[in-house]
Design a protein around this motif. Structure first.
Motif, PDB file in Angstrom:
ATOM      1  N   ALA A 247      43.478  84.937  97.712  1.00 32.64           N
ATOM      2  CA  ALA A 247      42.892  85.983  98.495  1.00 32.64           C
ATOM      3  C   ALA A 247      41.895  85.914 100.195  1.00 32.64           C
ATOM      4  O   ALA A 247      41.800  86.548 101.093  1.00 32.64           O
ATOM      5  N   ALA A 248      42.057  84.382  99.955  1.00 29.37           N
ATOM      6  CA  ALA A 248      41.036  84.403 100.936  1.00 29.37           C
ATOM      7  C   ALA A 248      41.133  84.791 102.198  1.00 29.37           C
ATOM      8  O   ALA A 248      40.746  85.545 103.021  1.00 29.37           O
ATOM      9  N   PRO A 249      42.342  85.031 102.720  1.00 21.74           N
ATOM     10  CA  PRO A 249      43.021  85.762 104.231  1.00 21.74           C
ATOM     11  C   PRO A 249      42.434  86.832 104.445  1.00 21.74           C
ATOM     12  O   PRO A 249      42.499  87.344 105.066  1.00 21.74           O
ATOM     13  N   TYR A 250      42.350  87.131 102.700  1.00 22.63           N
ATOM     14  CA  TYR A 250      41.756  88.749 103.171  1.00 22.63           C
ATOM     15  C   TYR A 250      40.825  89.502 103.624  1.00 22.63           C
ATOM     16  O   TYR A 250      40.158  89.319 103.228  1.00 22.63           O
ATOM     17  N   ARG A 251      40.837  90.072 105.179  1.00 25.20           N
ATOM     18  CA  ARG A 251      39.100  90.363 105.505  1.00 25.20           C
ATOM     19  C   ARG A 251      38.720  91.184 104.470  1.00 25.20           C
ATOM     20  O   ARG A 251      37.420  91.954 104.031  1.00 25.20           O
ATOM     21  N   HIS A 252      39.354  92.401 103.769  1.00 23.96           N
ATOM     22  CA  HIS A 252      38.716  93.653 103.127  1.00 23.96           C
ATOM     23  C   HIS A 252      39.791  93.804 101.588  1.00 23.96           C
ATOM     24  O   HIS A 252      41.195  93.470 102.106  1.00 23.96           O
ATOM     25  N   SER A 253      39.598  94.566 100.425  1.00 26.60           N
ATOM     26  CA  SER A 253      40.022  94.923  99.879  1.00 26.60           C
ATOM     27  C   SER A 253      39.786  96.397  99.028  1.00 26.60           C
ATOM     28  O   SER A 253      38.619  96.851  99.274  1.00 26.60           O
ATOM     29  N   ILE A 254      41.161  97.139  98.730  1.00 23.50           N
ATOM     30  CA  ILE A 254      40.885  98.155  97.964  1.00 23.50           C
ATOM     31  C   ILE A 254      40.263  98.058  96.917  1.00 23.50           C
ATOM     32  O   ILE A 254      42.111  97.944  96.210  1.00 23.50           O
TER      33      ILE A 254
ATOM     34  N   PHE B  98      36.540  89.278  95.718  1.00 24.53           N
ATOM     35  CA  PHE B  98      36.200  90.090  96.299  1.00 24.53           C
ATOM     36  C   PHE B  98      35.032  90.496  96.538  1.00 24.53           C
ATOM     37  O   PHE B  98      35.241  92.226  97.357  1.00 24.53           O
ATOM     38  N   SER B  99      34.503  90.823  95.722  1.00 21.76           N
ATOM     39  CA  SER B  99      32.774  92.044  95.365  1.00 21.76           C
ATOM     40  C   SER B  99      32.291  92.184  96.286  1.00 21.76           C
ATOM     41  O   SER B  99      32.804  93.533  96.933  1.00 21.76           O
ATOM     42  N   SER B 100      32.432  91.189  97.660  1.00 22.29           N
ATOM     43  CA  SER B 100      31.603  90.853  99.207  1.00 22.29           C
ATOM     44  C   SER B 100      32.031  91.777 100.497  1.00 22.29           C
ATOM     45  O   SER B 100      32.139  91.889 101.404  1.00 22.29           O
ATOM     46  N   ARG B 101      33.991  92.218 100.204  1.00 24.06           N
ATOM     47  CA  ARG B 101      34.530  92.974 100.514  1.00 24.06           C
ATOM     48  C   ARG B 101      35.300  93.223 100.109  1.00 24.06           C
ATOM     49  O   ARG B 101      36.922  93.456 100.244  1.00 24.06           O
ATOM     50  N   SER B 102      35.344  94.475  99.187  1.00 22.04           N
ATOM     51  CA  SER B 102      36.013  95.296  98.972  1.00 22.04           C
ATOM     52  C   SER B 102      35.090  96.931  98.691  1.00 22.04           C
ATOM     53  O   SER B 102      34.406  96.862  99.328  1.00 22.04           O
ATOM     54  N   SER B 103      36.340  98.156  99.051  1.00 21.51           N
ATOM     55  CA  SER B 103      35.755  99.532  99.421  1.00 21.51           C
ATOM     56  C   SER B 103      37.014  99.911  97.570  1.00 21.51           C
ATOM     57  O   SER B 103      37.631  99.409  97.057  1.00 21.51           O
TER      58      SER B 103
END
Ligand code: UDP
Length: 492
Positions: free
Chosen positions: A182-189, A200-205
């Protein structure tokens, strides 16, 4: 090895021709005018694990086509492997994320997972340029980001279409297994806030999946066209000469012997004139086909109860039929669990009494032609009085959205997250508490059948909600904003 998928050309002008779609297209164009220039020079690579079958493969062609139309260079790539161990692992991960199955995952599993992704990454590396954006769908290709993004100054987004609202040992095992990737993902949806794991909670939509209103699956069909599709697909006894030739192959219906034959061979299912209750899904235990079959058998028993049932309702109970449809098992040979579930359901059907068997059309829909398969589903959904999605777990449930769009009232449940996000109980259809409860199912099917006026009102409301919330335009709008923000935050 990774494979690039060609997609047919789509234009926004096609959508603009429809008065009810034009405002959403205008809004999307305006958004794209701001954002597409920010993405100039980068290619967006959408990667998933299958070209056909299931909700993700359903959405990607239109997403990719329209993003290109909006000025974002976009490619669709499917991760491939000949290793059955990889697909049995990823199916297992899928089930674990839904809270089911054996949570004991080993380092051998990790090796298979990484090895297949490494081979696919090697292929992708040759295609991608520095600064490109990698959008990975679901767990199967998740390790690609660690293999492709860090050394290439690329931006990676993970789009997860599945999830469940309650954690257990299974969900924890799956998310732990995926954590290192998961680490390299800037963002998750994600499709619902309930699905987002803590890391992922701090980088998700949250973005809802969506349907394309003009595909063969969802476009308007005239009564003539519906009759033609049903005749061509052998889903109805041929009413007389029709314009187009029969599909090859046609839809097949399960016979009490356990064999399949063209669906109109023994008698007409009655799609054009009987009350019809339908569920269309992949053959997956979590879709709840078995309890639905049982619930329908109990509903049919109600016709023997003559205390206070008016004549019209009695006639409805007599005529109503259940359509259970999914892909022809020959097309899912790479999904051993799907074939197993299919065979279990065939066996359950064979154990039913002959009268109930006659009233259940268990259909195998050929997947040879994507368009013909889509038209069959479109026609079946449009001739249904009620569409059921009896999933025990459901990430979102595009089959629900598709039926809503067609103005068909839905019967689903509030146990699974996807259905309750889409359906408001008593407004767009009915939600039961427990999809495994055959009595609740029978009772709610009966209540819905007994109220044609309410069914009409639920269908109208469902259609309006699908129009406002679950069409491709709002989904693309959100993707564009997200990508715009991501590149603003990270200049190449
Ligand atoms: N579908 C299909 N043919 C079938 C069964 C299902 O094309 O025989 C489609 C269905 O119309 C829907 C998608 O597969 O568009 C299923 O998406 P959903 O989100 O409901 O469930 P998933 O399969 O992704 O779990």
């Amino acid at each position: 090895m990774a494979r690039r998928i060609e997609i047919p050309h789509v234009t926004l002008a096609d959508y603009e021709e429809f008065a009810h779609l034009a405002p959403a297209v205008h809004q999307l164009r305006a958004e794209a005018r701001q954002i597409a220039p920010l993405l100039e020079g980068r290619t967006l690579w959408m990667v998933n694990s299958t070209e056909r079958g299931g909700g993700v493969a359903e959405m990607l062609p239109t997403m990719v086509g329209l993003l290109r139309e909006l000025g974002v260079a976009t490619q669709w790539v499917v991760l491939e492997s000949d290793d059955p161990a990889f697909f049995s692992l990823t199916k297992r991960l899928h089930n674990l994320i839904h809270g089911e199955g054996d949570p004991d995952l080993s380092s051998a599993h990790r090796e298979v997972f990484e090895a297949v992704n490494r081979e696919n990454a090697d292929q992708l590396r040759g295609w991608m340029n520095p600064g490109d954006i990698l959008a990975v769908h679901d767990p199967q290709p998740m390790p690609l980001a660690s293999m492709l993004c860090e050394d290439r100054d690329s931006l990676c987004v993970w789009r997860c279409h599945i999830g469940v609202d309650q954690a257990n040992a299974q969900t924890r095992a799956a998310w732990e297994f995926l954590r290192p990737f998961a680490a390299p993902y800037r963002h998750s949806i994600f499709s619902a806030p309930e699905y987002i794991p803590d890391y992922f909670s701090s980088r998700s939509s949250v973005i809802y999946p969506a349907i394309d209103p003009l595909t063969e699956k969802n476009r308007h069909l005239s009564v003539h066209k519906i009759a033609g599709v049903l005749a061509n697909a052998a889903l109805a006894v041929n009413p007389g000469p029709v314009l187009t030739p029969p599909y090859t192959p046609v839809a097949e219906r399960l016979l009490p012997t356990g064999n399949f034959a063209p669906a109109n061979m023994s008698e007409d299912i009655g799609l054009l004139h009987r009350p019809i209750i339908t569920q269309i899904s992949r053959w997956d235990r979590l879709k709840g086909f078995a309890p639905l079959m049982e619930g329908f058998a109990r509903l049919k028993m109600r016709r023997d109860d003559d205390s206070g049932i008016d004549q019209l309702h009695h006639r409805r109970l007599e005529l109503v039929r259940l359509v259970l449809a999914g892909p022809d098992p020959a097309s899912i040979a790479d999904d051993p669990e799907g074939v197993e579930v299919f065979n279990e359901l065939v066996q359950r059907y064979q154990e039913l009494d002959s009268v109930t068997q006659r009233d259940i059309a268990f259909l195998a829909l050929p997947m040879d032609s994507r368009d013909e398969n889509a038209l069959m589903i479109n026609a079946i959904q449009r001739t249904s009085s009620i569409v059921v999605q009896n999933s025990i777990r459901e990430g979102f449930g595009l089959t629900i959205t598709e039926a809503m769009w067609k103005g068909v009232p839905i019967l689903s449940n509030r146990f699974a997250v996807g259905p309750r996000q889409q359906i408001r109980d008593g407004l767009d259809g009915c939600l039961i508490d427990d999809p495994r409860d055959a009595d609740q199912l029978a009772h709610t099917m009966e209540t819905m059948l007994a109220s044609p006026d309410r069914r009409d009102a639920w269908g109208r409301s469902a259609q309006r909600r699908a129009h406002e919330q679950f069409l491709i335009f709002s989904q693309l709008d959100q993707w564009l904003r997200l990508l715009g923000e991501a590149v603003r935050a990270k200049p190449s």
